[in-house]
Design an enzyme around this catalytic site. Structure first.
Site, PDB file in Angstrom:
ATOM      1  CB  CYS A  28      -1.358   9.692  -3.667  1.00  0.00           C
ATOM      2  SG  CYS A  28      -0.152  10.351  -2.515  1.00  0.00           S
ATOM      3  CB  CYS A  86      -4.482  13.151   2.781  1.00  0.00           C
ATOM      4  SG  CYS A  86      -3.742  11.529   3.077  1.00  0.00           S
TER       5      CYS A  86
HETATM    6  N1  DGL Z   1      -2.838   9.093   0.490  1.00  0.00           N
HETATM    7  C1  DGL Z   1      -1.839  10.054   0.313  1.00  0.00           C
HETATM    8  C2  DGL Z   1      -2.332  11.432  -0.021  1.00  0.00           C
HETATM    9  O1  DGL Z   1      -3.418  11.545  -0.552  1.00  0.00           O
HETATM   10  C3  DGL Z   1      -0.499   9.893   0.926  1.00  0.00           C
HETATM   11  C4  DGL Z   1      -0.366   9.900   2.394  1.00  0.00           C
HETATM   12  C5  DGL Z   1       1.067   9.648   2.799  1.00  0.00           C
HETATM   13  O2  DGL Z   1       1.596   8.593   2.457  1.00  0.00           O
HETATM   14  O3  DGL Z   1       1.661  10.519   3.467  1.00  0.00           O
HETATM   15  O4  DGL Z   1      -1.656  12.402   0.175  1.00  0.00           O
END
Ligand code: DGL
Length: 243
Positions: free
Chosen positions: A69, A177
């Site tokens: 993430c 993301c």
């Molecule tokens: N998958 C996440 C990222 O890479 C988080 C997205 C979220 O929950 O806002 O930032």
């Protein structure tokens, strides 16, 4: 054993690459959809959530924690490293260096509001941007949340909205993301570009170096609410696509 954390299904795209390169790697995936989206939380709130998740994975015996993430990495990784010095942390970061090294001229980085505002990501731009290169950081307010719902029509609608809002030229897109990796083909099609870069292969290589032992092929997925079931998770993990 590695512990993998994300606010939902996005980090499955990271785990997909890790398992491709390390097929027997033992893992526990913490699919924290009850706290999705991470990217719209305050830094304080997010740190509390991520620290608690790390504690749970440490109790399960994970020695390497993958923050699959970009948001959690941008906001929490430095403090996690100083707090839990018995664990190794591997983070997900926008592949800005890769795009700059490949000499693209106008690099568009898509990320959550928290990632795009973060000091960590802004300093990556400062470090790697060469003269005559533009790096545009664009905050997608709702995209991760929409991907989490797995409705392809909604995803396409949101991407069309982003395309209209983007008032700039770009010859490369960096996915900042992990949720966006699950809609890579839709991004290519709607934002009209083939050069779309993500950092998941880099993470898989890092795990190979850190965790060279084969493992038993143990895999556990922890769900934090009932927005998704295990069958659906396995399908995404097998295809690295959202719908
Ligand atoms: N998958 C996440 C990222 O890479 C988080 C997205 C979220 O929950 O806002 O930032």
């Amino acid at each position: 054993m590695i512990g993998v954390i994300d606010s939902g299904i996005g980090g499955l795209s990271t785990l997909y690459e890790i398992l491709k390169l390390n097929p027997n790697c033992d893992y526990v995936y913490y699919l924290d959809s009850i706290n999705n989206p991470y990217g719209s939380k305050s830094e304080k709130e997010l740190k509390k959530i991520v620290f608690n998740n790390v504690i749970k994975l440490r109790k399960k015996g994970c020695k390497i924690i993958v923050l699959a993430c970009n948001t959690a990495t941008a906001i929490c990784i430095d403090e996690l490293r100083t707090t839990f010095n018995d664990l190794i942390f591997v983070g997900a970061e926008p592949a800005i260096k890769t795009a700059c090294d490949a000499a693209y001229k106008n690099i568009l980085v898509l990320g959550t509001p928290l990632t795009v505002r973060s000091k960590r990501v802004n300093s990556l731009v400062e470090r790697y941007k060469q003269e005559k290169q533009n790096v545009i950081l664009y905050a997608c307010k709702n995209l991760a949340n929409i991907v989490e719902k797995r409705n392809i029509l909604e995803v396409e609608k949101e991407l069309n909205k982003i395309k209209k809002e983007l008032n700039c030229c770009y010859d490369c897109i960096v996915l900042g993301c992990t949720h966006y990796c699950l809609i890579k083909e839709e991004i290519k099609k709607i934002l009209g570009i083939d050069a779309v870069i993500d950092g998941n292969k880099g993470i898989a290589n890092r795990i190979k170096k850190l965790n060279p032992l084969e493992g038993q092929g143990y895999g556990e997925i922890i769900l934090t609410d009932d927005k998704i079931n295990l069958e659906e998770v396995k399908e995404i993990l097998g295809s690295c696509k959202v719908c």
